[in-house]
Design a protein around this motif. Structure first.
Motif, PDB file in Angstrom:
ATOM      1  N   LEU A 297       0.864  -1.173   0.000  1.00 32.00           N
ATOM      2  CA  LEU A 297       0.000   0.000   0.000  1.00 32.00           C
ATOM      3  C   LEU A 297       0.902   1.224   0.000  1.00 32.00           C
ATOM      4  O   LEU A 297       1.625   1.464   0.969  1.00 32.00           O
ATOM      5  CB  LEU A 297      -0.909   0.013   1.229  1.00 32.00           C
ATOM      6  CG  LEU A 297      -1.817  -1.213   1.416  1.00 32.00           C
ATOM      7  CD1 LEU A 297      -2.627  -1.088   2.695  1.00 32.00           C
ATOM      8  CD2 LEU A 297      -2.752  -1.385   0.227  1.00 32.00           C
ATOM      9  N   PRO A 299       0.939   5.202  -0.139  1.00 34.04           N
ATOM     10  CA  PRO A 299       0.088   6.390  -0.088  1.00 34.04           C
ATOM     11  C   PRO A 299       0.612   7.551  -0.909  1.00 34.04           C
ATOM     12  O   PRO A 299      -0.113   8.486  -1.198  1.00 34.04           O
ATOM     13  CB  PRO A 299       0.098   6.750   1.405  1.00 34.04           C
ATOM     14  CG  PRO A 299       1.435   6.279   1.870  1.00 34.04           C
ATOM     15  CD  PRO A 299       1.733   5.028   1.076  1.00 34.04           C
ATOM     16  N   THR A 426      -6.517   4.442   4.425  1.00 28.95           N
ATOM     17  CA  THR A 426      -7.572   4.643   3.435  1.00 28.95           C
ATOM     18  C   THR A 426      -7.499   3.584   2.349  1.00 28.95           C
ATOM     19  O   THR A 426      -8.529   3.066   1.897  1.00 28.95           O
ATOM     20  CB  THR A 426      -7.459   6.044   2.814  1.00 28.95           C
ATOM     21  OG1 THR A 426      -7.566   7.027   3.842  1.00 28.95           O
ATOM     22  CG2 THR A 426      -8.562   6.277   1.794  1.00 28.95           C
ATOM     23  N   GLN A 427      -6.288   3.244   1.930  1.00 25.79           N
ATOM     24  CA  GLN A 427      -6.154   2.202   0.914  1.00 25.79           C
ATOM     25  C   GLN A 427      -6.593   0.845   1.450  1.00 25.79           C
ATOM     26  O   GLN A 427      -7.216   0.052   0.731  1.00 25.79           O
ATOM     27  CB  GLN A 427      -4.711   2.138   0.419  1.00 25.79           C
ATOM     28  CG  GLN A 427      -4.313   3.333  -0.422  1.00 25.79           C
ATOM     29  CD  GLN A 427      -3.080   3.056  -1.252  1.00 25.79           C
ATOM     30  OE1 GLN A 427      -2.803   1.927  -1.638  1.00 25.79           O
ATOM     31  NE2 GLN A 427      -2.317   4.096  -1.534  1.00 25.79           N
ATOM     32  N   SER A 430     -10.276   0.839   1.467  1.00 22.37           N
ATOM     33  CA  SER A 430     -10.765   0.740   0.088  1.00 22.37           C
ATOM     34  C   SER A 430     -10.798  -0.707  -0.382  1.00 22.37           C
ATOM     35  O   SER A 430     -11.720  -1.120  -1.098  1.00 22.37           O
ATOM     36  CB  SER A 430      -9.881   1.580  -0.838  1.00 22.37           C
ATOM     37  OG  SER A 430     -10.334   1.511  -2.165  1.00 22.37           O
ATOM     38  N   ARG A 431      -9.815  -1.505   0.027  1.00 24.86           N
ATOM     39  CA  ARG A 431      -9.819  -2.931  -0.358  1.00 24.86           C
ATOM     40  C   ARG A 431     -11.011  -3.651   0.265  1.00 24.86           C
ATOM     41  O   ARG A 431     -11.653  -4.494  -0.374  1.00 24.86           O
ATOM     42  CB  ARG A 431      -8.517  -3.602   0.093  1.00 24.86           C
ATOM     43  CG  ARG A 431      -7.250  -3.010  -0.497  1.00 24.86           C
ATOM     44  CD  ARG A 431      -7.248  -3.048  -2.019  1.00 24.86           C
ATOM     45  NE  ARG A 431      -5.990  -2.609  -2.574  1.00 24.86           N
ATOM     46  CZ  ARG A 431      -5.647  -1.362  -2.826  1.00 24.86           C
ATOM     47  NH1 ARG A 431      -6.515  -0.392  -2.552  1.00 24.86           N
ATOM     48  NH2 ARG A 431      -4.471  -1.051  -3.342  1.00 24.86           N
ATOM     49  N   TRP A 653      -2.948   4.309 -11.955  1.00 27.49           N
ATOM     50  CA  TRP A 653      -2.391   3.044 -11.467  1.00 27.49           C
ATOM     51  C   TRP A 653      -0.886   2.967 -11.684  1.00 27.49           C
ATOM     52  O   TRP A 653      -0.165   2.390 -10.864  1.00 27.49           O
ATOM     53  CB  TRP A 653      -3.114   1.866 -12.127  1.00 27.49           C
ATOM     54  CG  TRP A 653      -4.526   1.755 -11.657  1.00 27.49           C
ATOM     55  CD1 TRP A 653      -5.665   1.984 -12.371  1.00 27.49           C
ATOM     56  CD2 TRP A 653      -4.960   1.440 -10.328  1.00 27.49           C
ATOM     57  NE1 TRP A 653      -6.771   1.827 -11.584  1.00 27.49           N
ATOM     58  CE2 TRP A 653      -6.380   1.489 -10.323  1.00 27.49           C
ATOM     59  CE3 TRP A 653      -4.292   1.105  -9.146  1.00 27.49           C
ATOM     60  CZ2 TRP A 653      -7.128   1.220  -9.175  1.00 27.49           C
ATOM     61  CZ3 TRP A 653      -5.044   0.849  -8.007  1.00 27.49           C
ATOM     62  CH2 TRP A 653      -6.437   0.899  -8.024  1.00 27.49           C
ATOM     63  N   THR A 656       1.098   4.490  -8.842  1.00 30.93           N
ATOM     64  CA  THR A 656       1.205   3.748  -7.583  1.00 30.93           C
ATOM     65  C   THR A 656       2.372   2.766  -7.581  1.00 30.93           C
ATOM     66  O   THR A 656       2.659   2.176  -6.540  1.00 30.93           O
ATOM     67  CB  THR A 656      -0.091   2.974  -7.299  1.00 30.93           C
ATOM     68  OG1 THR A 656      -0.263   1.933  -8.276  1.00 30.93           O
ATOM     69  CG2 THR A 656      -1.298   3.892  -7.315  1.00 30.93           C
ATOM     70  N   ASP A 703     -12.087   0.968  -7.922  1.00 27.86           N
ATOM     71  CA  ASP A 703     -11.087   0.375  -7.043  1.00 27.86           C
ATOM     72  C   ASP A 703     -10.093   1.421  -6.548  1.00 27.86           C
ATOM     73  O   ASP A 703      -9.186   1.115  -5.797  1.00 27.86           O
ATOM     74  CB  ASP A 703     -10.336  -0.742  -7.778  1.00 27.86           C
ATOM     75  CG  ASP A 703      -9.655  -1.700  -6.812  1.00 27.86           C
ATOM     76  OD1 ASP A 703     -10.157  -1.868  -5.685  1.00 27.86           O
ATOM     77  OD2 ASP A 703      -8.605  -2.266  -7.165  1.00 27.86           O
ATOM     78  N   LYS A 704     -10.244   2.657  -7.018  1.00 31.75           N
ATOM     79  CA  LYS A 704      -9.420   3.752  -6.496  1.00 31.75           C
ATOM     80  C   LYS A 704      -9.968   4.159  -5.139  1.00 31.75           C
ATOM     81  O   LYS A 704     -11.184   4.170  -4.938  1.00 31.75           O
ATOM     82  CB  LYS A 704      -9.451   4.955  -7.443  1.00 31.75           C
ATOM     83  CG  LYS A 704      -8.977   4.679  -8.854  1.00 31.75           C
ATOM     84  CD  LYS A 704      -9.180   5.927  -9.722  1.00 31.75           C
ATOM     85  CE  LYS A 704      -8.840   5.666 -11.174  1.00 31.75           C
ATOM     86  NZ  LYS A 704      -9.129   6.843 -12.029  1.00 31.75           N
ATOM     87  N   GLU A 705      -9.086   4.536  -4.236  1.00 29.02           N
ATOM     88  CA  GLU A 705      -9.541   4.857  -2.890  1.00 29.02           C
ATOM     89  C   GLU A 705     -10.501   6.040  -2.867  1.00 29.02           C
ATOM     90  O   GLU A 705     -11.366   6.131  -2.004  1.00 29.02           O
ATOM     91  CB  GLU A 705      -8.347   5.143  -1.976  1.00 29.02           C
ATOM     92  CG  GLU A 705      -7.477   6.302  -2.427  1.00 29.02           C
ATOM     93  CD  GLU A 705      -6.209   6.397  -1.612  1.00 29.02           C
ATOM     94  OE1 GLU A 705      -6.068   7.375  -0.880  1.00 29.02           O
ATOM     95  OE2 GLU A 705      -5.364   5.501  -1.726  1.00 29.02           O
TER      96      GLU A 705
END
Length: 749
Positions: A297, A299, A426-427, A430-431, A653, A656, A703-705
């Motif tokens: 993850l 950030p 947050t990530q 989100s999952r 993406w 990241t 799927d984005k936070e």
């Protein structure tokens, strides 16, 4: 004064004490928490907070008793009397149990000034004499007095309160007669500890303030951690609240975690290490389904988080009527669904625990520090609201040194470490939201179907806004509860009526959600853009005024100015998010669409990619356009809209990925043997996870936070409605990440 080498010294005024106590500590709840933390640092096992009436401003008192090691006369003189003493920096562990102490700045003791006009302290160390201190805070209010001119009355004498079998022992025996926290407490003779008595209350203590205090104290220590988490055993520490006889005495008793916390619908448990590697398990407690998550993850776009490692126990609930109805079978003290919702809301919030003790105000119901409600505004179909999440995040002073408290004991200092902490959490959330969406998504649903039913986060329509805000029986319920509080049959009938209204409203919302996707192409978009941008103009004007007001108030009230500034930042972010959304939808406007004309497909693609030039350069992403340069008859805005959304997803993406990884986008065009035209957009990113591949074309799925979930839906609508085509995910593609294919079947000659 003529000498260049003249020296002078700072000399604090006596009113510095009121600044440290009454003004530095934000509210009475936090002030009491500071006193409880002091007891914890003193190795107490039990703290008794006793309210003595009348609980009105200027009257009554609050007593904070503990069985800690107490203070000797030398400790009072050499440590307690020193403001901002470095004692805790020299001794970060408590003297008996070796607890990681919570106080560090040497000013928390002055929080007593926030609670009462007079503070009287009695303390005794085992085997020593009893110390008595009395501070009348009004003595420090004299404008012309200096701090060293105001004497503090104290004396040392024979033990009385903390004598063997004295008043402290009798009080604790009474409290623990039906419950003993440990064998240690049963052996305690009352010969050591501290009493802080706060006289002349600074505020009225009514039902609301007592309930708020009890909720806050109930989360000072987390509930027992799950076996999967290697969290050190919680120190033996209990808090007992004592209220005088009357309307508040039902709050008397040991403060503990709500039973509702033990029965979530979903749970996320695991660790995130210092490199951002998550080892998490997601569980649906209703069905027993679970899934593990092992991934990095990041950030800050590929950079490892600076916050340090942490442990996480997150619990969430579905707030629809059917899900909550099952919880009525559990003994939660709730009579109906409305009360279940309130119980969950009252225990919501993500709490942060450092070395086993909560950092204020993390975990308070109204402190949405991870921005759940803000994220839900952007995507209500997928995201949790703050009042359906209860979380417990574990850190330590040694393992997370960059996460430091503010001086006023409310929150952490804004830093890159704190931002990274919010980012990884947050990530992780989100999952869980994505996994939950997949479980709740009707089987066989595709992008032509409407979205799943949206939770009503507030329950029984109580906090709905806009069109649906009046679809509630709350006013009727309030009247009936006041006049017929014991009529369970009437209460149940009203609850069933509200459930039917809620279900009907949810169906209408679902239909409107479906219609909103279909209406993205046509006259409705014109209305949305016109009215929406008009509203944004007004919002922008109000935000500018708000910012100016914050600037004017900064000298008068720093706390108010800070709150206004934060509100301005949050609202500006939302205004900008709406503006970006309108910009993405604008090419679909019926009024703005141009006449289709023959054009070079690759030239149109180049123009669309150019919009992202700055972002591509920032993240080191290369874009290659190759294949057959097909001539098509199209509106350039249509091609731009499709490519803009697909390339925008790829950029997100790719950003990241860890530094050093290849970041590339390949766009290929071709004419097929069936005389159709394909536009393939491929990237070298992480790709689309297999478990969500069926969901990515659902309207509002992301799927984005912080994703809204409209990009692929809008792009797909353009391709289908104007060119009789389709948008699909292609696996495998020419690059290692995701590949999307827009196939055009009409106007391609």
């Amino acid at each position: 004064m003529d000498s260049e080498n003249t020296q002078t010294f700072l000399r604090p005024r006596a009113r510095l004490m009121s600044t440290l106590g009454e003004e530095l500590i934000s509210n009475e709840r936090v002030a009491l928490t500071e006193l409880v933390k002091n007891a914890y640092d003193a190795d107490a096992s039990l703290v008794v907070i006793r309210f003595n009436g009348p609980l009105e401003e200027g009257y009554g008192s609050i007593e904070v008793w503990d069985d800690g090691h107490g203070m000797s006369p030398e400790t009072v003189r050499d440590t307690w009397m020193e403001i901002a003493t470095p004692f805790r920096h020299r001794a970060p562990r408590s003297e008996q149990f070796g607890r990681r102490v919570l106080g560090a700045k040497g000013i928390g003791r002055f929080s007593a000034a926030r609670l009462g006009a007079v503070t009287a302290i009695k303390s005794r160390k085992a085997g020593g004499r009893e110390v008595n201190i009395r501070l009348d805070w009004s003595d420090f209010a004299a404008e012309n007095a200096y701090l060293d001119q105001v004497p503090v009355q104290w004396n040392v004498g024979a033990p009385e309160v903390f004598a063997d079998n004295g008043q402290a022992r009798r009080l604790f025996d009474e409290v623990t007669s039906a419950f003993r926290a440990s064998e240690k407490q049963s052996a305690w003779t009352g010969s050591h500890g501290t009493l802080v008595r706060l006289e002349g209350l600074r505020q009225d203590w009514g039902a609301e303030s007592v309930e708020s205090l009890k909720r806050s104290l109930s989360r000072l220590l987390p509930p027992p951690p799950p076996a999967e988490l290697d969290v050190p055993d919680q120190p033996e520490f209990a808090i007992y609240l004592s209220l005088p006889a009357g309307p508040l005495d039902h709050h008397t008793g040991f403060v503990g975690a709500s039973e509702a916390l033990a029965h979530p619908h979903y749970r996320l448990i695991g660790t995130i290490d210092e490199n951002g590697l998550a080892d998490l398990t997601m569980t649906n407690l209703t069905s027993g389904q679970s899934e593990t998550l092992n991934q990095y993850l990041f950030p800050s776009h590929g950079k490892a988080p600076k916050c340090g490692s942490l442990k996480l126990d997150l619990r969430t609930w579905d707030l629809d009527s059917a899900s909550l109805k099952e919880m009525l079978n559990i003994d939660l003290g709730a009579r109906n669904i409305t009360e279940v919702r309130k119980l969950i809301k009252d225990n919501s919030g993500v709490a942060l625990y450092r070395d086993g003790f909560r950092v204020q105000p993390f975990g308070e119901v109204d402190f949405d520090w991870l921005g759940f409600d803000l994220r839900r505004v952007n995507n209500p179909t997928m995201r949790f609201s703050n009042n359906q999440v209860a979380g417990f995040v574990y850190i330590s002073a040694d393992g997370n040194p960059g996460l430091r408290d503010r001086s006023h004991r409310e929150g952490l200092i804004d830093s890159s470490e704190y931002e990274d902490l919010k980012g990884v959490l947050t990530q992780a959330v989100s999952r869980l939201e994505t996994w939950r969406y997949g479980l709740r998504r009707p089987k066989g649903e595709g992008r032509e179907s409407g979205p799943i039913t949206v939770d009503n986060p507030s329950g029984a329509g109580s906090d709905r806004h806009g069109l649906f805000q009046n679809f509630t029986l709350s006013p009727v319920r309030d009247v009936l509860n006041a006049k017929y509080p014991d009529d369970t049959e009437l209460s149940r009938a009203l609850e069933e009526a509200q459930e039917k209204i809620d279900e009907s409203v949810e169906k209408v919302q679902e239909v409107l959600s479906q219609f909103s996707r279909l209406a993205t192409l046509g006259a409705l978009v014109d209305v949305v853009l016109h009215d929406g941008r008009t509203a944004l103009t007004r919002i922008a004007y109000v935000l500018r005024r708000l910012n100016k007001l914050a600037g004017r108030k900064r000298d008068e009230d720093e706390q108010l100015a800070s709150a206004l500034t934060k509100m301005h930042v949050d609202l500006t972010a939302q205004e900008q998010a709406l503006d970006r959304l309108f910009t993405r939808v604008e090419p679909l406007s019926g009024r703005r669409r141009g006449r289709p004309r023959a054009l070079s497909l690759q030239a149109a693609i180049d123009e669309a990619v150019a919009v992202h030039e700055g972002t591509l350069e920032k993240h080191g992403i290369t874009v290659t356009v190759s294949g057959e340069d097909v001539t098509v008859t199209a509106d350039p805005g249509d091609i731009s809209q499709v490519v803009h959304n697909l390339v925008g997803n790829s950029i997100y993406w790719l950003s990241t990925l860890p530094k050093g990884k290849e970041r590339a986008i390949l766009i290929e065009t071709r004419r097929t043997p069936e005389d159709e035209v394909d536009i393939d957009v491929s990237d070298s990113g992480p790709g689309v996870r297999e478990e969500i591949q069926e969901m990515i074309f659902d309207t509002y799925f992301s799927d984005k936070e912080d994703g809204i979930g409209l990009g692929l839906s809008i792009a797909g609508s353009v391709v289908k409605d104007f060119y009789d085509g389709d948008l699909s995910l292609v696996t495998p593609g020419p690059l290692a990440g995701a590949t999307f294919r827009a196939r055009l079947r009409r106007r391609v000659g």
